[in-house]
Design an enzyme around this catalytic site. Sequence first.
Site, PDB file in Angstrom:
ATOM      1  N   GLU A   1      26.510  18.105   5.111  1.00  0.00           N
ATOM      2  CA  GLU A   1      26.031  16.732   5.234  1.00  0.00           C
ATOM      3  C   GLU A   1      26.138  16.227   6.669  1.00  0.00           C
ATOM      4  O   GLU A   1      25.249  15.525   7.169  1.00  0.00           O
ATOM      5  CB  GLU A   1      26.822  15.812   4.305  1.00  0.00           C
ATOM      6  CG  GLU A   1      26.296  15.750   2.897  1.00  0.00           C
ATOM      7  CD  GLU A   1      24.907  15.147   2.827  1.00  0.00           C
ATOM      8  OE1 GLU A   1      24.640  14.157   3.540  1.00  0.00           O
ATOM      9  OE2 GLU A   1      24.083  15.667   2.064  1.00  0.00           O
TER      10      GLU A   1
ATOM     11  N   ASP B   1       0.869  -1.174   0.000  1.00  0.00           N
ATOM     12  CA  ASP B   1       0.000   0.000   0.000  1.00  0.00           C
ATOM     13  C   ASP B   1       0.907   1.225   0.000  1.00  0.00           C
ATOM     14  O   ASP B   1       1.680   1.436   0.943  1.00  0.00           O
ATOM     15  CB  ASP B   1      -0.902  -0.005   1.233  1.00  0.00           C
ATOM     16  CG  ASP B   1      -1.933   1.121   1.228  1.00  0.00           C
ATOM     17  OD1 ASP B   1      -1.728   2.124   0.510  1.00  0.00           O
ATOM     18  OD2 ASP B   1      -2.933   0.998   1.959  1.00  0.00           O
TER      19      ASP B   1
ATOM     20  N   THR C   1      19.857  -1.886   2.569  1.00  0.00           N
ATOM     21  CA  THR C   1      19.997  -3.295   2.178  1.00  0.00           C
ATOM     22  C   THR C   1      19.000  -4.197   2.912  1.00  0.00           C
ATOM     23  O   THR C   1      19.391  -4.985   3.779  1.00  0.00           O
ATOM     24  CB  THR C   1      21.441  -3.801   2.416  1.00  0.00           C
ATOM     25  OG1 THR C   1      21.791  -3.609   3.796  1.00  0.00           O
ATOM     26  CG2 THR C   1      22.424  -3.067   1.545  1.00  0.00           C
TER      27      THR C   1
ATOM     28  N   HIS D   1      29.623  13.589   0.810  1.00  0.00           N
ATOM     29  CA  HIS D   1      29.093  12.481   1.595  1.00  0.00           C
ATOM     30  C   HIS D   1      30.197  11.608   2.181  1.00  0.00           C
ATOM     31  O   HIS D   1      29.976  10.919   3.173  1.00  0.00           O
ATOM     32  CB  HIS D   1      28.169  11.607   0.737  1.00  0.00           C
ATOM     33  CG  HIS D   1      26.928  12.300   0.287  1.00  0.00           C
ATOM     34  ND1 HIS D   1      26.861  12.997  -0.894  1.00  0.00           N
ATOM     35  CD2 HIS D   1      25.715  12.414   0.865  1.00  0.00           C
ATOM     36  CE1 HIS D   1      25.645  13.499  -1.025  1.00  0.00           C
ATOM     37  NE2 HIS D   1      24.931  13.170   0.018  1.00  0.00           N
TER      38      HIS D   1
ATOM     39  N   HIS E   1      18.788  19.725   6.138  1.00  0.00           N
ATOM     40  CA  HIS E   1      19.342  20.475   5.013  1.00  0.00           C
ATOM     41  C   HIS E   1      18.557  21.775   4.815  1.00  0.00           C
ATOM     42  O   HIS E   1      19.126  22.820   4.476  1.00  0.00           O
ATOM     43  CB  HIS E   1      19.289  19.642   3.730  1.00  0.00           C
ATOM     44  CG  HIS E   1      20.403  18.661   3.581  1.00  0.00           C
ATOM     45  ND1 HIS E   1      21.733  19.006   3.702  1.00  0.00           N
ATOM     46  CD2 HIS E   1      20.390  17.327   3.306  1.00  0.00           C
ATOM     47  CE1 HIS E   1      22.488  17.946   3.507  1.00  0.00           C
ATOM     48  NE2 HIS E   1      21.697  16.900   3.268  1.00  0.00           N
TER      49      HIS E   1
ATOM     50  N   HIS F   1      17.106  13.957   8.427  1.00  0.00           N
ATOM     51  CA  HIS F   1      18.334  14.377   7.736  1.00  0.00           C
ATOM     52  C   HIS F   1      18.011  15.393   6.639  1.00  0.00           C
ATOM     53  O   HIS F   1      18.669  16.443   6.532  1.00  0.00           O
ATOM     54  CB  HIS F   1      19.013  13.141   7.146  1.00  0.00           C
ATOM     55  CG  HIS F   1      20.158  13.419   6.217  1.00  0.00           C
ATOM     56  ND1 HIS F   1      21.465  13.198   6.554  1.00  0.00           N
ATOM     57  CD2 HIS F   1      20.185  13.896   4.927  1.00  0.00           C
ATOM     58  CE1 HIS F   1      22.256  13.537   5.544  1.00  0.00           C
ATOM     59  NE2 HIS F   1      21.493  13.953   4.533  1.00  0.00           N
ATOM     60  N   GLU F   2      17.000  15.079   5.827  1.00  0.00           N
ATOM     61  CA  GLU F   2      16.670  15.987   4.722  1.00  0.00           C
ATOM     62  C   GLU F   2      16.109  17.309   5.231  1.00  0.00           C
ATOM     63  O   GLU F   2      16.409  18.373   4.683  1.00  0.00           O
ATOM     64  CB  GLU F   2      15.694  15.319   3.762  1.00  0.00           C
ATOM     65  CG  GLU F   2      16.249  14.083   3.075  1.00  0.00           C
ATOM     66  CD  GLU F   2      17.577  14.320   2.378  1.00  0.00           C
ATOM     67  OE1 GLU F   2      17.833  15.455   1.907  1.00  0.00           O
ATOM     68  OE2 GLU F   2      18.386  13.372   2.309  1.00  0.00           O
TER      69      GLU F   2
END
Length: 619
Positions: free
Chosen positions: A441, A329, A477, A515, A421, A417-418
Amino acid sequence: MLLARLGIRTQTMGTLATFIMAFGMLSYGQDLLPSPIDSTHNPPTEVATTAQENAAAKNVIMGWMVKNLGSKMAMKDPMQEFAMTSLFKDNTNQWNSQLTQMFNGIPVRRGHLQINVVEGAADASHWSGQYLNDPEVDTTPALSQQKAIEIAKKKLKQMLKQKGGEIEDSADVDNGAATAGNSNRPDSSLLVDSGKLPVATAALEIHPGDGPGKRKLTYHVVVRGHSAQGEVQLHAWVDQNGNIVEAYDNDQAVCVDGLGATLYQGYQGLFSGFFYGFGSYFKMFPAFGGYVLNDTCTRWGTFDNYNTVSSTYQAFSPSVIFGNLATSDRESTNADVALASRQTYTFEFYVLGRNGPDSFGGPGYYGSVDGLGPLVSARNHVMTNWVNARWDGSATNFGDGDNVTSGPLTSLDIVAHEWQHAVTQYTANLVYADESGAVNESFSDIMGAMTERYWYGETPYYVCGLNTWKMGELAWTPGNGNCDALRYFYSPESGNQPRFYQNRQIGGLDNGGVHTNSGISNYAFYIISKGGCGYFCMTAYPSGIGASAATNIFWRAERVYMGPFDGFAELRQKTIWAAGDNYGRGSLVWAQVRDAWDAVGVPKMCTFNFFGLCLSYGD
């Protein structure tokens, strides 16, 4: 931006905001719940007074205002510029007044004073308010009241449409008494309110406009309508050119508690998950016959790109439940983004002292369905199998991942995190390249991790699953379980980052290693927080100063001292300054911050550069 391994780049550009809310250094332990009511104190209540007493109190208050505020606020004629609109005495023997600023007999919006004077005192016990020192506009209207009302009604119709359409309530009543066979129809004699809407009103007000020298003569229009989701009570200020310069819906039943069946944080909302005294942290808004992820309480919104690059839609559910705890969904990760964004907003407010990234409740981007302006905006499901997330200068963007390298990039630390910024854009505005980009970063990694810590508590570095000292561990992962991560504070090399400044990437891909090199300051933050030592340190501290104290130091450095082109040497010096501000120069904390930068090999900042020759260094 979150990732470097895919070679995707972006630039962050913006202007430097100069305001910070006065919350300073609130600790993580601050209670988010309201304090219990103290039942040992009775609240002040109004007491009866005579007209003569009222007149005497008014004279005292107005006289105090003229004497004490007239020159301080550069008033021109205080007695003529303020009208007392409220006055009462309470059972604590205090007179309480409210005054409205006027110009040529017309109220000045947002020009107001509250003055409190204890009976018999010569001075006010408290006062607050503001004065607009240039309200002088032409007070002869060029627009009629009726035209202003028509303009506001057009706005009202738009708002009603967004709330499911306009409806008219027709009272279904019997003209006589109800009977046993017709008990579902009320007796007309019992009717209290037929639902007939009040007549629209319009009164002249001087509006602050766009600031000094740009005040406007407006009509303050109040008009109401019924929608499928309830009443709309529109307050609109219409200027003499027919433009609405300000508007809001005064119906206070806005953001609604929903239930987010999120991918990463389980069920949240409607008495599930994180909860506080007045509701859940999962908010939505009724619209289009269902609900959208418009949090109209905080003015943040989550939107769905439906795996396109630039086509953005409202994230929608026909019921109060968003998602099913799985990626089958699409609303599950929309719910993740909405929840994590509100969690980030709360962290920023209580820990960083900011009301949104720009600290003014913005920056808004996409419009809200309530018609009252743009929302701080997040886009989810951006592109197909996109293994990344980014802040693009206007909104955050989150990909679904490819389910090999990563799952959906919507876990709490990634979302936070975003948003950091965005905060950096409006504070230090660090250029997104080379060392300043790596520092940019690193600030996002630090505040992303600390937002997760704020909500879930701190975990040891070695645990699998949710982990304070790993970045993106829940999303990275997915086929390998949840023990690995995108980046590691305690072991940067585990994420292909340098631990020491001497091993940094210089130039090349990823905007000069933004990064990659962020691992240097991430590791310094970890040492400051938890203790330890690196190859270059002279002193090994068995324990750190704690992550809360370290967060306050790094935030003060970013907010107060950092500039657009600052790199690691500047970050070293400015966190040392911040530690000195907070704990005293030469204190143990100050020394631990300094020694941590020695531990990762970052050199001292040059404080005096003479034609390329450094003549003095910092610390």
